[in-house]
Design an enzyme around this catalytic site. Structure first.
Site, short mmCIF file in Angstrom:
data_model
loop_
_atom_site.label_atom_id
_atom_site.label_comp_id
_atom_site.label_asym_id
_atom_site.label_seq_id
_atom_site.Cartn_x
_atom_site.Cartn_y
_atom_site.Cartn_z
N ASP A 147 49.95 86.90 87.70
CA ASP A 147 50.82 87.46 88.75
C ASP A 147 50.89 86.70 90.08
OD1 ASP A 147 50.02 89.28 86.86
OD2 ASP A 147 49.52 90.85 88.27
N GLN A 163 47.24 85.21 90.87
CA GLN A 163 46.05 85.51 90.08
C GLN A 163 45.60 84.20 89.43
OE1 GLN A 163 44.57 89.09 89.19
NE2 GLN A 163 45.01 88.54 91.29
#
Ligand code: FRU
Length: 628
Positions: A147, A163
């Protein structure tokens, strides 16, 4: 484990020392293998990095620095090579140069290959080694990415966090990686901004520019909100602040700032925004199958307001990564609507993860959706569009960035040096169609800066077939196709992107079914089984991020479709972005967006138009070679 417990454990294991000490003949370090697959590397640090040999499908072991018998920081998980080295990752020792440290490695047997292949080095080579690495999409130089997180815009710079696992190309050790750009298409990599710590992984979240100094860290400090996730503490919301424009963060000493009132297991991905009418900050957190609103004056103390979403959209689902934005309808600033972006996993029409949205009104307490719960609107109709959230502080513009993968096979794509790319940033806007409000997602206009060569193609009519033999001379697989297609009486109007190995993506308007289709069943590598082979260790976990699906062929080899009823007319304007391993289609300014990964073993460089039922017209066609 606390420092005391750690010291005791090492001291205890120390009783067994002397079990096969293994000196590295030519290095200033030794490895000692203890019991229970624990090994200690003893090292005089003279170089910046320990290079860790990684085997993608090896089980995870763990690694940490120990100094003066104390654990430094926290353990990181790492898939050290057992019988094959797929890639290296750097384990930074810069901070210890000139000192003696021990490296504690656990969960890796003495027989593993890694012990022979470990090296120290002054630098880490980040040169690209992957033929599928996109030319103009954002990817991490190495390691795993999912993400987009905490994106904000300030002083002419777009900040993109994500992420990130710096210790391997599969999900793990969540950090916030960091890249910056002045134009949304050229990205520079910076050091990870927030690292996994003792409270857990640093899961997804958001940032705000604190214009009024609400949190007390100074005017315009950047305040980050993220979920700390661990088995011990569950999922709790934490805060960190930055006084150097988002380069480095200090974690708030009183974290967590928010925990679930009902002990929910899935409670994450805080999105914070300023709500002008109440002069307050609001946070939305995904709470299992709904979103929860909280409000705050100081960004630290949060008060529950309401929940939204139970039973809304596709069922069954799991809500993740919310965003909440306000946009004018049809460009009319007197008619503003709120949109809640909800990423769901599972729930995608084509399996796995996807992004839906709800249009409605917000009164500072509750969000009310205009449509019935069962109405689902999709932000993208491909299979590789997820965790989409927007930049903060962009004024009137609303710019979203999707992660270009799907949890079904994200860990199994045929790439080793890194895994994960972001799709093109998209400008969001609202339009009305048949009395309903929809959100368009168009590639940002900044992508035009990628156009290197333009080739104009004369208008043509497709009778049975029409071929463009060479899309771009000596292509590296990065180009954009722009055209107006008027199907007329044709029942099918479409084309194939082809390479000379017969691998192809079929993109067509199926006028009978009223659908735009992108079919990747014969697009190249479509069976990801070999790359997704998982260890027993992973199969046993119920963590969807590691292994959600083990049908790596059927989940990938398929077509995706979108309803043409979202568009107005008889003529469809197409912008199609191809970049080595992806095909993104935008129809009529993003009324339809469709993002799909593809893995051709050679770039597609032929276009074969075909039709069924009648002739049709292709006009205003441009082919742009794209590059940075
Ligand atoms: C979505 C997600 C988030 C979570 C993150 C962990 O893709 O599952 O809900 O914060 O990934 O990496």
């Amino acid at each position: 484990m606390n420092k005391y417990a750690y010291t005791m454990k090492v001291a205890f294991l120390g009783l067994f020392l002397g079990l096969s000490p293994m000196a590295q003949a030519d290095a200033a370090w030794t490895v000692r293998h203890l019991v229970n697959e624990q090994s200690i590397i003893s090292l005089e640090v003279t170089e910046n990095y320990l290079l860790l040999p990684i085997q993608d499908d090896a089980p995870e072991g763990k690694i940490a620095v120990v100094k003066d018998n104390e654990l430094e920081g926290t353990f990181m998980n790492v898939r050290l090579a057992r019988e094959r080295v797929d890639s290296y990752v750097p384990f930074a020792l810069l901070a210890y140069k000139g000192q003696h440290v021990s490296i504690d490695i656990q969960g890796v047997p003495e027989s593993a290959l890694c012990w022979k292949e470990l090296k120290t080095a002054e630098t880490f080579d980040m040169t690209n080694k992957e033929s599928f690495r996109p030319v103009y999409h954002h990817t991490p130089a190495y390691g795993w990415m999912n993400d987009p997180n905490g994106m904000f815009y300030k002083d002419g710079v777009y900040h993109l966090y994500f992420q990130y696992n710096p210790y391997g190309s599969k999900w793990g050790n969540m950090h916030w990686g960091h890249s910056v750009s002045k134009d949304l298409v050229h990205w520079d990599h910076l050091k990870p901004a927030i690292a996994r710590d003792t409270l857990g992984h640093i899961f997804s979240g958001s940032t705000v520019v604190d214009k009024n100094n609400s949190a007390g860290y100074g005017k315009d400090a950047i305040i980050a909100f993220y979920t700390s996730a661990s088995d011990e503490h569950g999922q709790i919301q934490c805060m960190a602040y930055s006084n150097d424009n988002g380069r480095t963060y200090t974690k708030y000493e009183k974290n967590p700032i928010l925990t679930p009132f009902d002990g929910l297991k899935d409670f994450r991905d805080p999105k914070v925004f300023w709500y002008e009418p109440a002069q307050k900050w609001y946070m939305i957190v995904s709470a299992d199958k709904e979103m929860r609103f909280y409000s705050s004056s100081n960004l630290k103390d949060w008060e529950y307001q309401s929940g939204f979403g139970k039973g809304y959209g596709v069922q069954p689902n799991q809500f993740e990564c919310p965003d909440f934005i306000q946009l004018p309808v049809d460009g009319d600033k007197n008619k503003m609507k709120w949109v809640m972006i909800v990423n769901i996993n599972p729930g995608c029409m084509f399996g796995g993860s996807a992004t839906e949205y709800f249009v409605g009104d917000f009164d500072g307490k509750e969000f009310k959706c205009d449509t019935k719960p069962e109405v689902t609107k999709w932000l993208d109709y491909g299979k590789d569009h997820y965790a989409t959230v927007c930049f903060s502080n962009t004024g009137d513009r609303v710019i979203a960035v999707p992660w270009m993968s799907n949890w079904q096979y994200a860990n199994a794509t045929p790439i080793r040096q890194y895994r994960g790319a972001n799709a093109l940033p998209r400008e969001l806007s609202l339009y009305t169609k048949d009395g309903q409000i929809y959100m368009a997602a168009n590639a940002v206009k900044e992508t035009e800066a990628l156009r290197k060569d333009t080739r104009k193609v004369d208008n043509f009519t497709v009778k049975d077939e029409y071929k463009i033999d060479e899309i771009v001379p000596q292509t590296d697989g990065a180009y954009e196709l722009e055209m107006d297609v008027t199907p007329g009486k044709a029942q099918v109007a479409g084309f194939e992107l082809l390479n000379d190995k017969g691998e192809k993506v079929k993109i067509y308007l199926d006028m009978k079914a009223g659908k735009l289709v992108a079919d990747r069943t014969e697009s190249g590598i479509v069976d990801l089984t070999r790359y997704g082979e998982v260890t027993v260790h992973e199969k046993e976990t119920d963590d969807h991020r590691k292994t959600m699906s083990i049908n790596y062929k059927n989940d990938f080899a398929l077509g995706t479709w979108a309803p043409l009823s979202l568009c107005e007319g008889k003529t469809y304007h197409l912008n199609i972005f191809v970049d080595k391993c992806s095909v993104e289609i935008f129809v009529d300014g993003g009324r339809i967006a469709m993002t799909n990964l593809v893995f051709p073993t050679k770039p597609y460089n032929t276009l074969r138009f075909y039709g069924e039922g009648a002739d049709y017209k292709v006009e205003n066609m441009n082919i742009y070679k794209l590059g940075l």
